[in-house]
Design an enzyme around this catalytic site. Structure first.
Site, mmCIF file in Angstrom:
data_model
loop_
_atom_site.group_PDB
_atom_site.id
_atom_site.type_symbol
_atom_site.label_atom_id
_atom_site.label_comp_id
_atom_site.label_asym_id
_atom_site.label_seq_id
_atom_site.Cartn_x
_atom_site.Cartn_y
_atom_site.Cartn_z
ATOM 1 N N GLU A 1 1.772 5.422 -4.170
ATOM 2 C CA GLU A 1 1.581 6.547 -5.100
ATOM 3 C C GLU A 1 2.880 7.320 -5.364
ATOM 4 O O GLU A 1 3.144 7.594 -6.521
ATOM 5 C CB GLU A 1 0.507 7.507 -4.573
ATOM 6 C CG GLU A 1 -0.898 6.997 -4.662
ATOM 7 C CD GLU A 1 -1.170 5.901 -3.643
ATOM 8 O OE1 GLU A 1 -2.039 5.087 -3.885
ATOM 9 O OE2 GLU A 1 -0.464 5.835 -2.618
ATOM 10 N N ASP B 1 -9.024 4.290 -2.745
ATOM 11 C CA ASP B 1 -9.973 4.474 -1.645
ATOM 12 C C ASP B 1 -11.193 5.272 -2.092
ATOM 13 O O ASP B 1 -11.401 6.425 -1.703
ATOM 14 C CB ASP B 1 -9.277 5.179 -0.479
ATOM 15 C CG ASP B 1 -8.120 4.361 0.075
ATOM 16 O OD1 ASP B 1 -8.087 3.148 -0.177
ATOM 17 O OD2 ASP B 1 -7.256 4.941 0.763
ATOM 18 N N ASP C 1 0.831 -1.187 0.000
ATOM 19 C CA ASP C 1 0.000 0.000 0.000
ATOM 20 C C ASP C 1 0.876 1.251 0.000
ATOM 21 O O ASP C 1 2.092 1.184 0.174
ATOM 22 C CB ASP C 1 -0.896 -0.005 1.238
ATOM 23 C CG ASP C 1 -2.250 0.640 0.970
ATOM 24 O OD1 ASP C 1 -2.362 1.376 -0.018
ATOM 25 O OD2 ASP C 1 -3.187 0.398 1.763
#
Length: 780
Positions: free
Chosen positions: A420, A485, A417
């Site tokens: 980005e 998300d 996770d």
């Protein structure tokens, strides 16, 4: 007849210019009187063009994500004449125009003339049609992060009938698919208003070509506005791009795979149900959920352990108070035929045991003064320095600690996770340079390093990684990507369909989303229509959000026809039995359907490995001659057989569905046969997502199983008549890399429409004898 000496000399020079300059085309560098142009090929239908004012820049290797050792110029020859340089293969012709003749400067040139020497070029396809016409390029000087650099770009003609797709994940559309007329900011942006954007700078055109834009900085794509299409990148010293031509999607995507890497087949467990929640708070809760799936006989393959199982962010540990025996937990999951995924972040808070060590080694993202960047105050995200994944030593450190501290406890796969990165790199610095220059490259470097580590650690087990960001080449890492998300809303669901289709068109075949949406679930609703499912026995989860069981159920139906099916969300419960008995019954039905479809889906995965082409794809790929599908982003093909049109509005019980021209279609639920080339109104009660099957399709369906660990036999082979049909039914051990050595079983299924007979060739001879008995001809 008398010919002057001057004319004879001119004829001789002309012949020499035409005949004596046919060369085998290796990498060629052309001088355009102030601009340098480099041309090299990556196979017969791919050319790499680099343009710069500095010769050293055009001779430099391509950027991140590109497999530079895949250069292949063998199919090309070069010719030179007065018009310029031509590079030709049987599949593609590139012509770089000669520089224009010198002219006297006009009075306005003093103020407005470009400083760059002009460069223009054209690309023709195998039929000789011009598909790319680059009319100009750009290097505009400016300063970024204290560095003198350029904004670089190129401009192309945009015919009025051209459509554009791809360019990564952009969630701005509620239905239209075509990017034409839009300006796409190709950058990783977690906080994008409609949902996270992900930059994969690969554009595919309806004209039968694609452009790979080779620049990892923030890039603007202007699609067909005022007759032009442009790429403009914030930082660079050259223009670098690849042009791919192809008459079919498979030709284009196989070439994309040559340039950026093949898409591996995920482990078979990736195609079953993946159960997740933000978050399961303990080992006991994870096991309770897993056991309940088995008690209810609902198929499930993967349990996910999300964030904050650690004691501190970056501690790289497992909290013994909540997870006292992770080894034992994973052994029990494995005994139930399940795999496990565990979330691992590349962020480290100051109080953690590794912060000082990593800071001293310089393994974190830095500010302009060389100090570690910690947290994101503008987002109230106050803790955590980001691992600098551009540093090979930092990547190696991270992998060894992931392996030894976490995965060694029996977890099968990591969820990487925060890829980005969430810590926005603009204005900060990686080891390789400014975050502005390398804005989009982080997810490739971070995920690929872990993938390589996993492959070396367990060479006989396929890599699987969850990742919510990507870049050129990310498809080769074995990652499953999802749309981050997103909100638990009908609007967010609508946005997923065109978003996913442009992401898969970008070469990222394995894309999905959080079924039900990730963000916190409001406990009330503004819906005005009566819910189609009773929420009264789901109050513990949904409160007064009366239509949420309906939303989740519609989303699960859609997810059944996605490359991966993962239910997730920031809710008290996410399991399919937590939203009322009516919702549970429908989702259980689709859960079982998903597992029956696995032989079909797994065979498509093999084709994607072979060709690079996605199997969840927009309609224009399969029906390029039907103009009605060019901008249609509300429905899609799932493999060669299924047309899927998800329901995305509350209270909706029927939908207008377009059936593409060139085929007849069967309603999957009723077997009604309908002609293509028209819109039809389709009944869509709450337990039915509109699905059609193309006439001339073969669909193998498997037996009921609880997970992909079980051996699944073929229960029936549905044939949808109307034309002759072929299907390559593929299977292997589902876990190893033996398929890369040709170790797998492919059974070619053949339907003869004239004789109404199904037969098999190749593969398992014993199975081939059963094929006729397994056939079920639909529509009769």
């Amino acid at each position: 007849m008398r010919i002057s000496r001057t004319a004879l000399l001119g004829l001789a020079l002309s012949l020499a210019a035409t005949m004596a300059t046919v060369d085998a085309a290796e990498r060629v560098t052309l001088d355009r009187h102030g601009a340098w142009v480099s041309v090299e090929a990556y196979g017969p239908n791919v050319v790499h063009v680099t343009i710069a004012a500095d010769k050293a820049q055009v001779l430099a290797a391509p950027g991140y994500g590109i497999l530079a050792d895949h250069v292949d110029d063998s199919a090309f020859q070069q010719t030179r004449d007065a018009s310029g340089n031509t590079f030709a293969s049987p599949a593609l012709t590139l012509h770089v125009d000669a520089p224009p003749p010198p002219r006297a400067p006009a009075i306005t040139d003093r103020y407005f003339a470009p400083q760059l020497a002009p460069v223009s070029l054209q690309v023709k396809n195998a039929s000789g049609a011009t598909v790319v016409d680059m009319t100009g390029w750009e290097m505009s000087p400016h300063e970024v992060a204290g560095e003198a650099t350029y904004q670089v770009g190129a401009t192309f003609k945009a015919p009025a009938d051209e459509h554009y797709y791809g360019m990564g994940q952009n969630q701005g559309s509620l239905g239209p698919l075509d990017l034409r007329g839009r300006v796409i900011d190709c950058k990783h942006w977690y906080d994008a208003p409609s949902g996270e954007t992900v930059c994969v700078p690969f554009m595919v055109s309806s004209k039968g070509y694609g452009i790979i834009w080779d620049n990892p900085s923030e890039t603007r794509f202007v699609a067909g506005i005022n007759g032009h299409t442009r790429f403009q990148s914030k930082v660079g010293e050259r223009v670098s791009f690849f042009v791919i031509t192809g008459g079919t999607p498979e030709q284009i995507y196989s070439a994309y795979a040559r340039v950026t890497g093949k898409t591996p087949i995920p482990p078979k467990a990736a195609f079953g149900l993946i159960q997740s929640k933000a978050r399961y708070s303990s080992q006991a809760e994870i096991l309770r959920v897993a056991r309940t799936y088995r008690e209810k006989n609902y198929p499930l393959d993967v349990m996910v352990q999300d964030w904050f199982y650690w004691t501190r962010m970056g501690q790289m540990d497992i909290n013994p108070a909540e997870f006292p025996d992770p080894d034992g937990m994973n052994r029990e999951l494995h005994a139930m035929g399940m795999k496990s995924i565990v979330s691992i972040w590349p962020r480290f808070e100051r109080s953690g045991r590794y912060f000082k060590e990593l800071d001293a080694k310089g393994y974190f993202l830095k500010d302009k003064d060389g100090k570690t960047v910690d947290g994101l105050p503008f987002r109230s995200d106050r803790a955590g320095a980001l691992l600098d994944a551009t540093n090979p030593a930092a990547r190696q450190w991270f992998w060894t600690h992931v392996r030894d501290n976490i995965l060694s406890h029996g977890y099968d796969y990591p969820w990487l996770d925060e890829t980005e990165p969430d810590l926005v790199p603009d204005g900060y610095f990686f080891s390789i340079g400014s975050g502005d220059r390398y804005h989009n490259v982080y997810p490739l470097l971070h995920v690929e390093s872990v993938a390589k580590g996993m492959r070396a650690w367990k060479p006989d087990e396929r890599v699987l990684i969850l990742s919510r960001a990507a870049y050129l080449g990310s498809q080769r890492t074995g990652a499953l990507f999802w749309s981050s998300d997103i909100d638990p809303s009908w609007e967010a669901l609508r946005r997923q369909i065109p978003t996913g289709l442009n992401m898969t068109a970008s070469g990222i075949a394995y894309w999905g989303n959080d079924i039900g949406g990730w963000q916190w679930l409001p406990q009330t609703t503004s819906a005005t229509k009566k819910p189609l499912l009773d929420p009264s026995d789901a109050r513990d989860t949904v409160g007064q959000n009366n239509d949420y069981p309906e939303l989740l159920t519609r989303w699960f139906e859609y997810g059944t026809f996605l490359p991966t099916l993962r239910i997730h969300g920031s809710r008290k419960h996410t399991e399919i039995w937590a939203f009322g008995h009516e919702a549970e019954a429908v989702m259980a039905k689709y859960d079982r359907l998903r597992y029956r479809l696995i032989p079909y889906i797994y065979s498509l995965a093999k084709k994607t490995y072979d060709t690079g082409a996605p199997f969840m794809r927009p309609l224009w790929m399969d029906f390029p001659n039907d103009p009605n599908v060019a901008d249609l982003g509300t429905q899609y093909m799932f493999g060669p057989a299924f047309l899927v049109a998800p329901i995305t509005a509350q209270g909706q019980t029927e939908k207008d569905v377009y059936l593409p021209a060139g085929s007849d279609w069967y309603n999957f639920w009723t077997n009604e046969k309908l002609a293509g080339g028209r819109w039809v109104k389709v009944a869509a009660p709450i337990d039915r997502i509109p699905v059609f099957v193309r006439a001339g399709s073969i669909v193998p369906l498997g037996s009921d199983v609880q997970s992909t660990v079980s051996k699944q036999s073929i229960a029936e082979i549905r044939v949808y008549p109307g034309s002759d049909a072929e299907f390559a039914l593929y299977d292997d051990d589902g876990t190893s890399y033996a398929y890369q050595k040709g170790q797998g079983t492919t059974t070619a299924l053949h339907w003869d429409n004239a004789s109404q007979s199904l037969r098999a060739t190749g593969g398992d001879a014993a199975f081939g004898k059963k094929v006729a008995g397994l056939a079920r001809v639909m529509g009769k």
